[in-house]
Design a protein around this motif. Structure first.
Motif, short mmCIF file in Angstrom:
data_model
loop_
_atom_site.label_atom_id
_atom_site.label_comp_id
_atom_site.label_asym_id
_atom_site.label_seq_id
_atom_site.Cartn_x
_atom_site.Cartn_y
_atom_site.Cartn_z
N LEU A 37 0.82 -1.21 0.00
CA LEU A 37 0.00 0.00 0.00
C LEU A 37 0.86 1.26 0.00
O LEU A 37 0.50 2.26 -0.62
N ILE A 38 1.99 1.24 0.69
CA ILE A 38 2.86 2.42 0.71
C ILE A 38 3.39 2.70 -0.68
O ILE A 38 3.45 3.86 -1.12
N LYS A 39 3.76 1.67 -1.40
CA LYS A 39 4.24 1.86 -2.77
C LYS A 39 3.13 2.34 -3.69
O LYS A 39 3.37 3.13 -4.62
N MET A 40 1.92 1.88 -3.45
CA MET A 40 0.78 2.38 -4.23
C MET A 40 0.49 3.83 -3.91
O MET A 40 0.18 4.63 -4.79
N ALA A 41 0.57 4.19 -2.63
CA ALA A 41 0.28 5.57 -2.23
C ALA A 41 1.25 6.55 -2.88
O ALA A 41 0.87 7.68 -3.21
N ALA A 42 2.50 6.13 -3.07
CA ALA A 42 3.48 7.02 -3.69
C ALA A 42 3.12 7.36 -5.12
O ALA A 42 3.62 8.35 -5.67
N GLN A 43 2.25 6.56 -5.75
CA GLN A 43 1.83 6.82 -7.12
C GLN A 43 0.42 7.37 -7.21
O GLN A 43 -0.10 7.57 -8.30
N THR A 44 -0.21 7.58 -6.07
CA THR A 44 -1.58 8.07 -6.04
C THR A 44 -1.62 9.41 -5.32
O THR A 44 -1.29 9.48 -4.13
N PRO A 45 -1.97 10.51 -5.99
CA PRO A 45 -2.00 11.82 -5.32
C PRO A 45 -2.91 11.81 -4.10
O PRO A 45 -4.00 11.24 -4.12
N GLY A 46 -2.45 12.43 -3.03
CA GLY A 46 -3.20 12.48 -1.78
C GLY A 46 -2.26 12.81 -0.64
O GLY A 46 -1.04 12.95 -0.81
N TYR B 230 14.35 4.68 1.79
CA TYR B 230 13.60 4.08 0.68
C TYR B 230 12.21 4.71 0.56
O TYR B 230 11.76 5.06 -0.54
N LYS B 231 11.52 4.85 1.69
CA LYS B 231 10.16 5.39 1.63
C LYS B 231 10.16 6.86 1.22
O LYS B 231 9.29 7.30 0.46
N LEU B 232 11.11 7.63 1.72
CA LEU B 232 11.16 9.03 1.34
C LEU B 232 11.52 9.20 -0.13
O LEU B 232 11.03 10.12 -0.80
N GLN B 233 12.35 8.32 -0.66
CA GLN B 233 12.63 8.36 -2.08
C GLN B 233 11.41 8.00 -2.91
O GLN B 233 11.21 8.52 -4.01
N LEU B 234 10.58 7.10 -2.40
CA LEU B 234 9.35 6.75 -3.10
C LEU B 234 8.46 7.96 -3.29
O LEU B 234 7.84 8.13 -4.36
N PHE B 235 8.40 8.81 -2.28
CA PHE B 235 7.50 9.95 -2.31
C PHE B 235 8.20 11.22 -2.81
O PHE B 235 7.86 12.32 -2.38
N ALA B 236 9.15 11.06 -3.69
CA ALA B 236 9.80 12.22 -4.29
C ALA B 236 8.75 13.04 -5.04
O ALA B 236 7.95 12.51 -5.80
N GLY B 237 8.77 14.35 -4.83
CA GLY B 237 7.77 15.24 -5.41
C GLY B 237 6.71 15.65 -4.42
O GLY B 237 6.09 16.71 -4.58
N PHE B 238 6.45 14.83 -3.39
CA PHE B 238 5.57 15.19 -2.28
C PHE B 238 6.31 16.15 -1.35
O PHE B 238 7.54 16.26 -1.38
N ARG B 239 5.56 16.82 -0.51
CA ARG B 239 6.17 17.54 0.60
C ARG B 239 6.38 16.53 1.73
O ARG B 239 5.43 16.07 2.35
N ARG B 240 7.63 16.19 1.99
CA ARG B 240 7.95 15.10 2.90
C ARG B 240 8.34 15.65 4.28
O ARG B 240 9.30 16.41 4.40
N ARG B 241 7.57 15.23 5.27
CA ARG B 241 7.82 15.64 6.64
C ARG B 241 8.09 14.40 7.49
O ARG B 241 7.38 13.39 7.37
N VAL B 242 9.12 14.47 8.32
CA VAL B 242 9.47 13.37 9.22
C VAL B 242 9.17 13.83 10.64
O VAL B 242 9.70 14.85 11.10
N LEU B 243 8.31 13.09 11.34
CA LEU B 243 7.90 13.41 12.71
C LEU B 243 8.47 12.35 13.65
O LEU B 243 8.17 11.17 13.51
N VAL B 244 9.32 12.78 14.58
CA VAL B 244 9.95 11.87 15.53
C VAL B 244 9.25 12.01 16.87
O VAL B 244 9.18 13.11 17.44
N VAL B 245 8.73 10.90 17.37
CA VAL B 245 8.08 10.87 18.68
C VAL B 245 9.01 10.10 19.62
O VAL B 245 9.09 8.87 19.58
#
Length: 648
Positions: free
Chosen positions: A464-473, A489-504
């Motif tokens: 699903l994560i790989k599918m989401a990277a190809q589906t706008p949302g 790997y995941k951040l590279q998948l979403f290249a072009g998105f605004r990528r935010r990393v939240l550390v808890v």
């Protein structure tokens, strides 16, 4: 012959029966069984056996599980071709015979004709590269290597399976850069259709926008998939019809007698409610098990549904804002299911909603087509309403730059899921889709042990994560993400998105409190050894301009979190037993091959000619031949020595 009896036949018996029918008798038992069952059923329906053979061969050569649904028609189906490899047993009763509705023989002849089979375009073809190589491991209840779960693996919980999936990224190749899709023709915003933007990623919408089914029905058969329509209503008397097209049953699912093989819910829900129809307070469903469901509460209502049944859903809005919801089955009135006061909906629109498991559905959305069954007097089909009488849901983004992805990072029990759910509720206008193990577990409403469902959920989430990277949302990836390789790997998948990393990363005392609370509420005890191993493996992210646009530590600041993690790691290494060193491999001595023409010549033979037996060059060997191979242990940045086997 029933399918259960046919399964008892041996391969020679199956082949002989296929020869009698003039069909191909080559292949494995599963292929022979499916071919014979399809042919026998085709005979009963009056379909040419050779045509079934052609359809069956096409289905075997497809690259992805086919989604076979009926072509659009305004008439209820009575016969259908068989194209699925694992066809359900039609003789098996899924519903109590006393509650079945007889087919209305008074309908016009055109409503009883057999419909042609049209194959829904594979929505997963565009993401074929997203399917991992380990699909063969994804059989429920397995340990990932084809064997059943051992006693040591039972009850390992969410943290183990999430970490097991993350470890796969350690040696994964970097994903290819996203390909800019060609601009397609703008869709008519006034056209009523199933809304891919307001559905589960694992729900596949057909090319005509009127049919759909669960995308992973063959691999994750217990997964419920929901979808709303693009338009809703808040006034008048409106209805829509849904047909249960086909039950998608695998052999494995048929053998599981303790769970419902298929499921369907239809009804109405408000925007921003859960896609699991009937599980929220503002979600109202007619369940195919003969129940009505709202707010997670079930009550006996109506009749059971079977393949080919048509459900009519009708909403009557009064002038003061009150709403009455009723349902029909095959033209028969099932009665009023829900009566809502005006204060409940607060003048909000209701959207048609479907939720299915292991079955395909079709919604009648052709405004010019007659209804499948006559509705109550005064009601208008939703698709036939004028544009000003309908309410359009939120339009999806069209470009990746308009989308946002939030990558959660933290140890088990640190509060990642709580933060993500709170953020979704605080920003409903962003329409975030939460991708996490717990969300997929919620979609498995019934069936299977928790440990088996956890394993399936973590594997499904990878796709699903790989599918989401190809589906706008807008997406939130609610996982541990404690390994650098997995984050990269995941951040590279979403290249072009605004990528935010939240550390808890809370303080030590607060983490201990939250972890204890998490274990008490979920009943999932995380072993202390497993936590120590995760602490050793964990790494916290740093700002990388080429990987992310924003890095935020929502609990402790970055410096304090790094220092505390270092303390965790040192303490864990002290408490954990040392990783056993691998024994050096013994040198393999070269064994002389037997001479092809008898024993070799005796060494006593002396030949002193040029390059003869006394030539010293024959005794010269490369230096590395005589050096024993030494296995040098390698240290990986993410997981310590040579992989997670040393820790788990």
């Amino acid at each position: 012959m029933k399918l259960t009896d046919m399964k008892k036949l041996k391969v020679p018996e199956l082949r002989s029966r296929l020869k009698e029918l003039g069909l191909d008798h080559k292949g494995l038992k599963a292929e022979l069984l499916g071919r014979l069952w399809s042919a026998l059923e085709a005979r009963q329906c009056g379909i040419d056996v050779q045509e079934v053979q052609l359809q069956h061969d096409r289905s075997l050569t497809a690259t992805a599980p086919s989604m076979d649904v009926h072509s659009p028609s305004s008439s209820p189906p009575t016969a259908a071709g068989v194209t699925e490899r694992c066809e359900p047993d039609r003789t098996r009763e899924y519903a109590h015979s006393a509650t079945q509705t007889e087919t209305d023989t008074s309908l016009p002849p055109q409503q009883h004709g057999s419909e042609s089979i049209s194959t829904l375009q594979r929505g997963s073809e565009s993401i074929s590269e997203c399917v991992p190589e380990y699909q063969a491991e994804e059989r429920g209840g397995g340990a990932g290597d084809g064997r059943p779960l051992s006693s040591e693996e039972m009850g390992r919980g969410r943290a183990f399976y999430e970490f097991k999936e993350e470890i796969r990224y350690k040696r994964a190749k970097s994903p290819q850069p996203p390909v800019d899709r060609e601009e397609t023709e703008a869709e008519d915003e006034d056209k009523v259709r199933l809304d891919p933007y307001d559905s589960h990623l694992h729900f596949e919408v057909g090319p005509d926008g009127a049919c759909g089914q669960p995308r992973f029905w063959a691999r994750f058969s217990s997964l419920w998939s929901g979808c709303r329509l693009t338009h809703g209503v808040l006034q008048g008397k409106v209805g829509f019809e849904v047909r249960l097209e086909r039950k998608l049953l695998t052999t494995q699912l048929e053998e599981q007698e303790d769970m419902e093989p298929c499921g369907l819910r239809v009804g109405w829900s408000m925007a921003n409610t859960s896609l699991l129809l009937g599980e929220d307070d503002f979600s109202y469903a007619y369940d195919g098990r003969g129940k009505k469901v709202s707010g997670g509460k079930e009550e006996v209502f109506g009749e059971l549904l079977s393949e080919g049944d048509i459900i009519g859903c009708y909403a009557s809005f009064s002038t003061d804002g009150a709403v009455e919801l009723s349902f029909h089955k095959n033209g028969r009135v099932m009665g009023e299911a829900f009566s809502l006061e005006s204060s409940v909906l607060k003048c909000g629109p209701l959207f048609p909603h479907v939720l299915c498991k292991s079955c395909s559905v079709r919604v009648l959305l052709d405004p010019t087509a007659p209804p499948w069954y006559p509705g109550p007097p005064g009601f208008t089909p939703l698709a036939a309403l004028c544009a000003r009488q309908r309410v359009r849901s939120t339009l999806p983004p069209t470009f990746r730059a308009q989308c946002e992805v939030l990558l959660m990072v933290g140890l088990p029990g640190s509060g990642k899921s709580h933060w993500a759910r709170t953020h979704v509720k605080q920003h409903p206008e962003e329409r975030y889709k939460l991708l996490g193990t717990e969300e997929l577990l919620a979609c498995m409403i019934s069936g299977g042990q928790r440990d088996s469902r956890l394993q399936q959920a973590s594997q499904c989430l990878t796709d699903l994560i790989k599918m989401a990277a190809q589906t706008p949302g807008n997406y939130i990836l609610d996982q541990g993400n404690i390994l650098f390789s997995a984050r990269r790997y995941k951040l590279q998948l979403f290249a072009g998105f605004r990528r935010r990393v939240l550390v808890v990363f809370p303080s030590a005392d607060e983490w201990k409190r939250r972890l204890s609370q998490h274990q008490m509420s979920n009943g999932e005890q995380i072993p202390e050894t497993a936590l120590l191993k995760l602490q050793v493996s964990c790494s916290l992210p740093e700002q990388h301009s080429n990987l992310l646009e924003e890095l935020q530590y929502v609990e402790l600041p970055q410096e304090q979190a790094q220092a505390l993690l270092q303390e965790y790691s040192e303490e864990a290494r002290r408490l954990l037993p040392p990783i056993p060193k691998q024994e050096k491999k013994k040198p393999r001595h070269h064994k002389k091959r037997p001479h092809p023409h008898g024993p070799p010549p005796s060494h006593s033979i002396q030949w002193t000619g040029l390059h003869g037996w006394n030539d010293t060059r024959l005794n010269m060997q490369p230096r590395y031949w005589s050096v024993p191979h030494q296995d040098q242990g390698c240290y990986y940045r993410d997981v310590g020595y040579s992989g997670y086997e040393g820790y788990w």
